[in-house]
Design an enzyme around this catalytic site. Structure first.
Site, PDB file in Angstrom:
ATOM      1  N   HIS A  16     -24.906 -16.184  22.666  1.00 43.82           N
ATOM      2  CA  HIS A  16     -24.217 -17.445  22.389  1.00 43.82           C
ATOM      3  C   HIS A  16     -22.785 -17.159  21.919  1.00 43.82           C
ATOM      4  CE1 HIS A  16     -28.453 -19.082  21.228  1.00 43.82           C
ATOM      5  NE2 HIS A  16     -28.132 -19.631  22.367  1.00 43.82           N
ATOM      6  N   LYS A  40     -38.670 -30.486  19.074  1.00 44.68           N
ATOM      7  CA  LYS A  40     -38.801 -29.060  18.748  1.00 44.68           C
ATOM      8  C   LYS A  40     -38.913 -28.877  17.246  1.00 44.68           C
ATOM      9  CE  LYS A  40     -36.304 -26.879  22.588  1.00 44.68           C
ATOM     10  NZ  LYS A  40     -35.146 -26.050  22.974  1.00 44.68           N
ATOM     11  N   ARG A  89     -28.128 -17.129  32.179  1.00 46.76           N
ATOM     12  CA  ARG A  89     -28.516 -15.739  32.009  1.00 46.76           C
ATOM     13  C   ARG A  89     -29.075 -15.159  33.299  1.00 46.76           C
ATOM     14  NH1 ARG A  89     -31.827 -17.230  26.773  1.00 46.76           N
ATOM     15  NH2 ARG A  89     -31.934 -19.056  28.108  1.00 46.76           N
ATOM     16  N   SER A 127     -33.050 -16.856  21.820  1.00 48.87           N
ATOM     17  CA  SER A 127     -33.408 -17.097  20.419  1.00 48.87           C
ATOM     18  C   SER A 127     -34.885 -16.792  20.195  1.00 48.87           C
ATOM     19  CB  SER A 127     -33.111 -18.550  20.035  1.00 48.87           C
ATOM     20  OG  SER A 127     -31.741 -18.824  20.167  1.00 48.87           O
TER      21      SER A 127
HETATM   22  P1  ADP Z   1     -31.204 -25.133  24.473  1.00 47.29           P
HETATM   23  O1  ADP Z   1     -32.454 -25.437  23.719  1.00 47.29           O
HETATM   24  O2  ADP Z   1     -30.266 -26.297  24.608  1.00 47.29           O
HETATM   25  O3  ADP Z   1     -31.392 -24.403  25.779  1.00 47.29           O
HETATM   26  P2  ADP Z   1     -30.230 -22.634  23.405  1.00 47.29           P
HETATM   27  O4  ADP Z   1     -29.715 -22.418  22.030  1.00 47.29           O
HETATM   28  O5  ADP Z   1     -31.447 -21.882  23.810  1.00 47.29           O
HETATM   29  O6  ADP Z   1     -30.394 -24.196  23.499  1.00 47.29           O
HETATM   30  O7  ADP Z   1     -29.089 -22.303  24.458  1.00 47.29           O
HETATM   31  C1  ADP Z   1     -27.861 -22.986  24.440  1.00 47.29           C
HETATM   32  C2  ADP Z   1     -27.048 -22.555  25.650  1.00 47.29           C
HETATM   33  O8  ADP Z   1     -26.721 -21.177  25.516  1.00 47.29           O
HETATM   34  C3  ADP Z   1     -27.758 -22.670  26.991  1.00 47.29           C
HETATM   35  O9  ADP Z   1     -26.808 -23.017  27.980  1.00 47.29           O
HETATM   36  C4  ADP Z   1     -28.265 -21.292  27.251  1.00 47.29           C
HETATM   37  O10 ADP Z   1     -28.396 -21.029  28.642  1.00 47.29           O
HETATM   38  C5  ADP Z   1     -27.157 -20.473  26.648  1.00 47.29           C
HETATM   39  N1  ADP Z   1     -27.625 -19.155  26.242  1.00 47.29           N
HETATM   40  C6  ADP Z   1     -28.799 -18.834  25.682  1.00 47.29           C
HETATM   41  N2  ADP Z   1     -28.896 -17.487  25.483  1.00 47.29           N
HETATM   42  C7  ADP Z   1     -27.738 -16.967  25.940  1.00 47.29           C
HETATM   43  C8  ADP Z   1     -27.231 -15.640  26.039  1.00 47.29           C
HETATM   44  N3  ADP Z   1     -27.965 -14.578  25.691  1.00 47.29           N
HETATM   45  N4  ADP Z   1     -25.994 -15.486  26.550  1.00 47.29           N
HETATM   46  C9  ADP Z   1     -25.274 -16.563  26.922  1.00 47.29           C
HETATM   47  N5  ADP Z   1     -25.704 -17.813  26.905  1.00 47.29           N
HETATM   48  C10 ADP Z   1     -26.923 -18.038  26.404  1.00 47.29           C
END
Ligand code: ADP
Length: 163
Positions: A16, A40, A89, A127
């Site tokens: 992120h 969630k 990803r 996450s």
């Molecule tokens: P959500 O529940 O909205 O998917 P996340 O926190 O899991 O929330 O992810 C938020 C955004 O960040 C999404 O677009 C996801 O694809 C992206 N994301 C998640 N992990 C990574 C990562 N390792 N690298 C880059 N982007 C990521």
């Protein structure tokens, strides 16, 4: 131009953060917004997640941190941004992300979704994987910002591994 980067961030990972850093260089401003999703049950409270993001992005000019509930497109309009940022990803993200992007487009045609490809060395990070590793005492310091590693150790009642 400003962009909105919405997500659960439960917790923020280095994947992120990489996306936030790169987008901060592309846009005049980036609003990183934690979605309060009633469907969630997060491991970290909203306040903890906001604090984690604030601490990890303090060095970045033009990055704001906020939260919202409801529709992402409504929050984008509220923030006065026409761009929603999401990260991709792997192919497995694509189908879901495309569906959300089309849905958002049908709700708010003026708002565009832009995808950034994840840095390849962070493409395995999520996450949930981070929480799974931390739960069993694994070292997550190469996966999350330092503050988040400490929060995870506290959450799972483990002592933070030292170098
Ligand atoms: P959500 O529940 O909205 O998917 P996340 O926190 O899991 O929330 O992810 C938020 C955004 O960040 C999404 O677009 C996801 O694809 C992206 N994301 C998640 N992990 C990574 C990562 N390792 N690298 C880059 N982007 C990521």
């Amino acid at each position: 131009m400003r962009a909105l980067y919405p997500g659960s961030f439960d917790p923020l990972t280095l994947g992120h953060l990489d996306l936030i850093e790169r987008s901060a260089g592309l846009f005049d401003g980036v609003m990183v917004a934690v979605l309060q999703n009633p469907g969630k049950r997060p491991a970290f409270s909203l306040e903890q997640r906001l604090e984690q993001i604030r601490a990890a992005t303090a060095h970045l000019a033009g990055v704001e941190v906020g939260s919202f509930d409801g529709l992402t497109v409504d929050f984008a309009r509220q923030c006065g941004t026409a761009v929603i940022l999401r990260g991709l990803r792997a192919l497995s993200d694509f189908e879901f992300e495309l569906q959300i992007a089309h849905t958002n487009k049908s709700l708010a045609p003026a708002v565009e979704t832009l995808f950034l490809a994840t840095a390849v060395h962070h493409s395995f990070l999520s996450s949930s994987v981070v929480k799974e590793v931390a739960r069993f005492g694994g070292d997550v310091r190469h996966m999350v910002p330092a503050g988040v590693a400490e929060d995870l150790a506290r959450l799972f009642n483990r002592t933070s591994p030292t170098a």
